[in-house]
Scaffold this motif. Structure first.
Motif, PDB file in Angstrom:
ATOM      1  N   PHE A   1      -6.838  -2.912   1.533  1.00  8.47           N
ATOM      2  CA  PHE A   1      -6.339  -3.704   0.408  1.00  8.47           C
ATOM      3  C   PHE A   1      -7.294  -4.830   0.035  1.00  8.47           C
ATOM      4  CE2 PHE A   1      -3.316  -6.449  -1.847  1.00  8.47           C
ATOM      5  CZ  PHE A   1      -2.697  -5.511  -2.635  1.00  8.47           C
TER       6      PHE A   1
ATOM      7  N   ILE B   1       1.434  10.662  -2.835  1.00 10.64           N
ATOM      8  CA  ILE B   1       0.499  11.430  -2.019  1.00 10.64           C
ATOM      9  C   ILE B   1       0.903  11.377  -0.555  1.00 10.64           C
ATOM     10  CG2 ILE B   1      -1.238   9.661  -1.474  1.00 10.64           C
ATOM     11  CD1 ILE B   1      -3.374  11.691  -2.211  1.00 10.64           C
ATOM     12  N   PHE B   2       1.457  10.254  -0.132  1.00  8.37           N
ATOM     13  CA  PHE B   2       1.912  10.101   1.248  1.00  8.37           C
ATOM     14  C   PHE B   2       2.999  11.123   1.580  1.00  8.37           C
ATOM     15  CE2 PHE B   2       5.102   8.062   4.072  1.00  8.37           C
ATOM     16  CZ  PHE B   2       4.355   8.007   5.227  1.00  8.37           C
TER      17      PHE B   2
ATOM     18  N   PHE C   1       0.816  -1.210   0.000  1.00  7.41           N
ATOM     19  CA  PHE C   1       0.000   0.000   0.000  1.00  7.41           C
ATOM     20  C   PHE C   1       0.854   1.266   0.000  1.00  7.41           C
ATOM     21  CE2 PHE C   1      -3.183   2.975   1.688  1.00  7.41           C
ATOM     22  CZ  PHE C   1      -4.252   2.649   0.892  1.00  7.41           C
ATOM     23  N   PHE C   2       1.919   1.219   0.758  1.00  7.75           N
ATOM     24  CA  PHE C   2       2.841   2.354   0.813  1.00  7.75           C
ATOM     25  C   PHE C   2       3.306   2.787  -0.573  1.00  7.75           C
ATOM     26  CE2 PHE C   2       7.262   3.846   0.956  1.00  7.75           C
ATOM     27  CZ  PHE C   2       7.141   4.945   1.781  1.00  7.75           C
TER      28      PHE C   2
ATOM     29  N   ILE D   1       1.867   2.291  -3.483  1.00  6.96           N
ATOM     30  CA  ILE D   1       0.811   2.861  -4.314  1.00  6.96           C
ATOM     31  C   ILE D   1       0.680   4.339  -4.003  1.00  6.96           C
ATOM     32  CG2 ILE D   1      -1.632   2.773  -4.924  1.00  6.96           C
ATOM     33  CD1 ILE D   1      -1.680  -0.022  -3.582  1.00  6.96           C
TER      34      ILE D   1
ATOM     35  N   GLU E   1       3.308  13.970   0.581  1.00  5.23           N
ATOM     36  CA  GLU E   1       2.778  15.320   0.790  1.00  5.23           C
ATOM     37  C   GLU E   1       2.392  15.539   2.252  1.00  5.23           C
ATOM     38  OE1 GLU E   1      -0.337  16.453  -1.871  1.00  5.23           O
ATOM     39  OE2 GLU E   1       0.646  15.498  -3.583  1.00  5.23           O
ATOM     40  N   PHE E   2       2.150  14.447   2.975  1.00  3.67           N
ATOM     41  CA  PHE E   2       1.694  14.571   4.356  1.00  3.67           C
ATOM     42  C   PHE E   2       2.822  14.411   5.361  1.00  3.67           C
ATOM     43  CE2 PHE E   2      -2.246  12.839   2.287  1.00  3.67           C
ATOM     44  CZ  PHE E   2      -2.895  14.061   2.282  1.00  3.67           C
ATOM     45  N   THR E   3       3.976  14.002   4.904  1.00  3.09           N
ATOM     46  CA  THR E   3       5.055  13.723   5.851  1.00  3.09           C
ATOM     47  C   THR E   3       6.402  14.034   5.206  1.00  3.09           C
ATOM     48  OG1 THR E   3       6.001  12.040   7.276  1.00  3.09           O
ATOM     49  CG2 THR E   3       5.195  11.317   5.146  1.00  3.09           C
ATOM     50  N   SER E   4       7.460  13.953   5.985  1.00  4.14           N
ATOM     51  CA  SER E   4       8.789  14.226   5.433  1.00  4.14           C
ATOM     52  C   SER E   4       9.341  12.962   4.791  1.00  4.14           C
ATOM     53  CB  SER E   4       9.706  14.695   6.557  1.00  4.14           C
ATOM     54  OG  SER E   4       9.757  13.715   7.569  1.00  4.14           O
TER      55      SER E   4
ATOM     56  N   ILE F   1      13.482   5.629   2.324  1.00  3.18           N
ATOM     57  CA  ILE F   1      12.195   5.569   3.006  1.00  3.18           C
ATOM     58  C   ILE F   1      11.453   4.259   2.737  1.00  3.18           C
ATOM     59  CG2 ILE F   1      10.900   6.749   1.178  1.00  3.18           C
ATOM     60  CD1 ILE F   1       9.404   8.192   3.537  1.00  3.18           C
TER      61      ILE F   1
ATOM     62  N   PHE G   1      -5.815  11.102   8.023  1.00  2.00           N
ATOM     63  CA  PHE G   1      -4.403  11.022   8.404  1.00  2.00           C
ATOM     64  C   PHE G   1      -4.151  11.753   9.729  1.00  2.00           C
ATOM     65  CE2 PHE G   1       0.144  11.702   8.121  1.00  2.00           C
ATOM     66  CZ  PHE G   1       0.594  10.588   7.439  1.00  2.00           C
TER      67      PHE G   1
ATOM     68  N   ALA H   1      -3.894   1.635   6.962  1.00  2.00           N
ATOM     69  CA  ALA H   1      -4.694   1.868   5.756  1.00  2.00           C
ATOM     70  C   ALA H   1      -4.568   0.685   4.798  1.00  2.00           C
ATOM     71  CB  ALA H   1      -4.258   3.155   5.066  1.00  2.00           C
ATOM     72  N   GLY H   2      -3.346   0.194   4.632  1.00  2.00           N
ATOM     73  CA  GLY H   2      -3.112  -0.919   3.720  1.00  2.00           C
ATOM     74  C   GLY H   2      -3.841  -2.175   4.165  1.00  2.00           C
TER      75      GLY H   2
ATOM     76  N   VAL I   1       0.048   4.255   7.324  1.00  2.00           N
ATOM     77  CA  VAL I   1       0.003   3.627   6.000  1.00  2.00           C
ATOM     78  C   VAL I   1      -0.254   2.124   6.133  1.00  2.00           C
ATOM     79  CG1 VAL I   1       1.271   3.176   3.882  1.00  2.00           C
ATOM     80  CG2 VAL I   1       1.522   5.374   5.011  1.00  2.00           C
TER      81      VAL I   1
ATOM     82  N   ASP J   1       3.802   7.810  10.968  1.00  2.00           N
ATOM     83  CA  ASP J   1       3.368   7.926   9.566  1.00  2.00           C
ATOM     84  C   ASP J   1       3.320   6.551   8.903  1.00  2.00           C
ATOM     85  OD1 ASP J   1       3.259  10.660   9.901  1.00  2.00           O
ATOM     86  OD2 ASP J   1       5.290  10.976   9.140  1.00  2.00           O
ATOM     87  N   PHE J   2       4.363   5.769   9.119  1.00  2.00           N
ATOM     88  CA  PHE J   2       4.405   4.423   8.551  1.00  2.00           C
ATOM     89  C   PHE J   2       3.253   3.578   9.089  1.00  2.00           C
ATOM     90  CE2 PHE J   2       9.315   4.453   7.888  1.00  2.00           C
ATOM     91  CZ  PHE J   2       9.141   5.349   6.855  1.00  2.00           C
TER      92      PHE J   2
ATOM     93  N   TYR K   1      10.257   1.800   5.612  1.00  2.00           N
ATOM     94  CA  TYR K   1       8.847   1.439   5.755  1.00  2.00           C
ATOM     95  C   TYR K   1       8.672  -0.072   5.829  1.00  2.00           C
ATOM     96  CZ  TYR K   1       4.036   0.350   5.081  1.00  2.00           C
ATOM     97  OH  TYR K   1       2.794  -0.202   5.260  1.00  2.00           O
TER      98      TYR K   1
ATOM     99  N   LYS L   1      -7.923  14.332  -1.559  1.00  2.00           N
ATOM    100  CA  LYS L   1      -6.870  14.750  -0.634  1.00  2.00           C
ATOM    101  C   LYS L   1      -7.442  15.355   0.632  1.00  2.00           C
ATOM    102  CE  LYS L   1      -2.940  15.348  -3.696  1.00  2.00           C
ATOM    103  NZ  LYS L   1      -2.107  16.319  -4.402  1.00  2.00           N
TER     104      LYS L   1
ATOM    105  N   ILE M   1      -5.639   8.085  -6.635  1.00  2.00           N
ATOM    106  CA  ILE M   1      -4.248   8.198  -6.180  1.00  2.00           C
ATOM    107  C   ILE M   1      -3.299   7.776  -7.304  1.00  2.00           C
ATOM    108  CG2 ILE M   1      -2.521   7.204  -4.630  1.00  2.00           C
ATOM    109  CD1 ILE M   1      -4.644   7.129  -2.459  1.00  2.00           C
ATOM    110  N   ILE M   2      -3.656   6.689  -7.983  1.00  2.00           N
ATOM    111  CA  ILE M   2      -2.777   6.193  -9.056  1.00  2.00           C
ATOM    112  C   ILE M   2      -2.851   7.086 -10.279  1.00  2.00           C
ATOM    113  CG2 ILE M   2      -2.314   4.275 -10.606  1.00  2.00           C
ATOM    114  CD1 ILE M   2      -3.197   2.343  -8.572  1.00  2.00           C
TER     115      ILE M   2
END
Lengths: 202, 202
Positions: B161, A168-169, A161-162, A164, A171-174, A179, B126, B156-157, B153, B149-150, A183, B119, B107-108
């Motif tokens: 999924f 966009i992810f 999922f990460f 995909i 944009e929400f985090t550094s 990475i 988020f 969510a995954g 994700v 953050d991880f 992850y 978003k 997203i894709i």
DNA sequence: GTCTATATTGCGATAGAC
DNA sequence: GTCTATCGCAATATAGAC
């Protein structure tokens, strides 16, 4: 040295198809971006769909390699199998950053010719993971009441999922260089922890 | 009683856009399937894109409701928050079976006008999950070294999924009525188990 | 509110010159 | 192997009758 038209088309098509989807990309846009004549798509690949299929098959080369490796040198234990699988997937994501997008895209909106390609590989991975989980449950490593099919979907979800949502992810985090590997390390840890049989609860 | 053309178009568009993607569906196919005249798409929605946007916004109604509820009645603990979130998502998946497809599809392969819609909701979810994890780590419920953050994700995954791949997944395994709820129950369990701080390791 | 008819644009594919 | 030119078709959108 200059790349030939065929190679340029494959490379451009990989990017454009991954970013915009098969139907959104026209052969004119493809040819313009690759800086070749649009008639060459028919010449080399027969059709736009032929080009797409070539791109798709190329995306699975490393997956095929990994599956072959697991057959030839089976890991010592189920936990090791899953760990090795996760590490391989992380490396493959680095080298084929669009692979997951193509797979998900085909799952959501299948194209006629290539459904067979995708399903072939998914079912091979599915069978490998199923056998691994089965073995791990029998050995007492994993929770005995675990639904294997569900667990496979969870593992796939957590690992993929990460990749995909990466754009966009971010944009929400550094972000950082490695990475993806960071992850997958935590995700694998979470998953394994989550399905492990807890000795203290026996 | 017969549904009006507008309603029939929205319902048909939801199905077709979800199954084939925005660009693959033509207004002719849309009109034919809904058994209305194709000119009515422009009449009611201005354009094909206008219809798509309407479909998309409708998909998020229950998500908006859930987020409002969390703001008005905050759950007592982080673990309860995540559990309640997972249960809500499972119910939403039942009532909006295509929601995840639309999100992932955007997203894709983002479409111009609606990226803002997607978003907006993703960032709200988020932020909610980020605060929840932060609180849970501070309270000593979750692993202290967890990358928040991880973890989001991963959650969510693991939660979504399954619903992307459901059709293809059902080809590899057997099915039942409440399979979605069964899946989310185990997935939530795996995730929470995976991020929980283990007392015996202290 | 619903229809037919059509304007306009862009698509994928190919014929044939070089 | 690469080009130009073009064919035939389907796309979205709209004008105007009813």
């Amino acid at each position: 040295m200059e790349k030939d038209a065929r190679t340029k088309l494959i490379e451009t098509a990989t990017q454009l198809f991954a970013q915009k989807g098969f139907n959104t990309v026209s052969i004119r846009e493809l040819a313009r971006t690759a800086k070749v004549n649009s008639a060459l798509i028919s010449y080399y690949f027969g059709s736009k769909e032929g080009l797409y299929q070539e791109v798709l098959e190329e995306q699975f080369i490393l997956i095929a390699q990994m599956l072959r490796m697991f057959e030839e040198i089976p890991p010592a234990s189920p936990i090791e199998s899953i760990t090795l699988y996760a590490k391989n997937i992380a490396v493959i994501h680095q080298q084929r950053p669009y692979l997951t997008r193509f797979i998900i895209s085909e799952i959501i909106n299948p194209t006629p010719c290539c459904e067979a390609v995708i399903k072939k590989y998914i079912s091979r991975i599915f069978r490998f993971l199923h056998a691994t989980l089965e073995e791990g449950i029998a050995a007492g490593d994993f929770k005995p009441d675990l639904n294997r099919d569900f667990a496979i979907v969870s593992l796939a979800g957590i690992m993929n999922f990460f990749f995909i949502g990466k754009p966009i992810f971010l944009e929400f985090t550094s972000s950082s260089e490695k990475i993806g590997e960071e992850y997958t390390a935590q995700a694998l840890d979470t998953f394994l922890n989550g399905i492990l049989r807890r000795k203290e609860h026996e």
